[in-house]
Design a protein around this motif. Structure first.
Motif, PDB file in Angstrom:
ATOM      1  N   ASP A   2      10.587  27.962  62.130  1.00  0.00           N
ATOM      2  CA  ASP A   2      11.401  27.013  61.388  1.00  0.00           C
ATOM      3  C   ASP A   2      11.467  25.677  62.121  1.00  0.00           C
ATOM      4  O   ASP A   2      11.466  25.622  63.342  1.00  0.00           O
ATOM      5  N   ARG A  16      16.720  24.576  61.249  1.00  0.00           N
ATOM      6  CA  ARG A  16      17.413  24.020  60.086  1.00  0.00           C
ATOM      7  C   ARG A  16      18.284  25.040  59.365  1.00  0.00           C
ATOM      8  O   ARG A  16      19.263  24.651  58.739  1.00  0.00           O
ATOM      9  N   ASP A  17      17.983  26.339  59.483  1.00  0.00           N
ATOM     10  CA  ASP A  17      18.844  27.325  58.818  1.00  0.00           C
ATOM     11  C   ASP A  17      20.173  27.537  59.560  1.00  0.00           C
ATOM     12  O   ASP A  17      21.061  28.204  59.052  1.00  0.00           O
ATOM     13  N   ARG A  21      22.797  20.525  55.872  1.00  0.00           N
ATOM     14  CA  ARG A  21      22.307  19.189  55.526  1.00  0.00           C
ATOM     15  C   ARG A  21      23.371  18.505  54.680  1.00  0.00           C
ATOM     16  O   ARG A  21      23.973  19.111  53.796  1.00  0.00           O
ATOM     17  N   ASP A  32      24.523  19.906  51.229  1.00  0.00           N
ATOM     18  CA  ASP A  32      23.278  20.280  50.545  1.00  0.00           C
ATOM     19  C   ASP A  32      22.843  21.631  51.101  1.00  0.00           C
ATOM     20  O   ASP A  32      21.997  21.717  51.984  1.00  0.00           O
ATOM     21  N   ASP A  33      23.447  22.699  50.571  1.00  0.00           N
ATOM     22  CA  ASP A  33      23.231  24.048  51.101  1.00  0.00           C
ATOM     23  C   ASP A  33      21.771  24.491  51.095  1.00  0.00           C
ATOM     24  O   ASP A  33      21.324  25.187  51.992  1.00  0.00           O
ATOM     25  N   ARG A  34      21.023  24.090  50.077  1.00  0.00           N
ATOM     26  CA  ARG A  34      19.622  24.511  49.983  1.00  0.00           C
ATOM     27  C   ARG A  34      18.652  23.480  50.551  1.00  0.00           C
ATOM     28  O   ARG A  34      17.447  23.683  50.503  1.00  0.00           O
ATOM     29  N   ALA A  35      19.187  22.388  51.088  1.00  0.00           N
ATOM     30  CA  ALA A  35      18.371  21.307  51.656  1.00  0.00           C
ATOM     31  C   ALA A  35      17.325  20.834  50.650  1.00  0.00           C
ATOM     32  O   ALA A  35      16.168  20.637  50.985  1.00  0.00           O
ATOM     33  N   ALA A  36      17.751  20.674  49.392  1.00  0.00           N
ATOM     34  CA  ALA A  36      16.821  20.303  48.332  1.00  0.00           C
ATOM     35  C   ALA A  36      17.210  19.032  47.589  1.00  0.00           C
ATOM     36  O   ALA A  36      16.432  18.542  46.788  1.00  0.00           O
ATOM     37  N   TRP A  43      22.023  16.199  59.456  1.00  0.00           N
ATOM     38  CA  TRP A  43      22.223  17.616  59.754  1.00  0.00           C
ATOM     39  C   TRP A  43      23.385  17.784  60.725  1.00  0.00           C
ATOM     40  O   TRP A  43      23.522  17.024  61.686  1.00  0.00           O
ATOM     41  N   ARG A  78      33.819  22.278  51.593  1.00  0.00           N
ATOM     42  CA  ARG A  78      32.727  23.238  51.757  1.00  0.00           C
ATOM     43  C   ARG A  78      32.875  23.992  53.072  1.00  0.00           C
ATOM     44  O   ARG A  78      32.665  25.200  53.132  1.00  0.00           O
TER      45      ARG A  78
END
Length: 85
Positions: A2, A16-17, A21, A32-36, A43, A78
């Protein structure tokens, strides 16, 4: 393996996990939980210490290249949700 990212608060590198983000939507800091989500991201470790440090030092504005006061409310909500689980 990763990719490594750096926490904007404590400056420690982590996978990153292990980090959350954060992106800017208007003047609101959005997790941005899914980093999408599109746009520039910052971060941070999903811990009260790193979040408080990042907000109090104003590092999100610098990392996200934003000006003015940023609303950390959605991000703090969050984090509370993460801490309750």
């Amino acid at each position: 393996m990763d990719s490594l990212r750096t926490c904007v608060a404590c400056r420690r590198r982590a996978a990153r996990d292990e980090l959350l983000r954060v992106v800017l939507s208007g003047h609101r800091l959005i997790p941005d939980d899914r980093a999408a989500l599109p746009g520039r991201g910052a971060w941070v470790h999903p811990t009260p210490k790193c979040l408080k440090q990042a907000v109090s030092r104003g590092v999100f504005a610098r990392a996200l290249r934003a000006s003015g006061r940023l609303d950390a409310g959605p991000l703090e909500n969050r984090l509370e949700t993460l801490m309750d689980n």
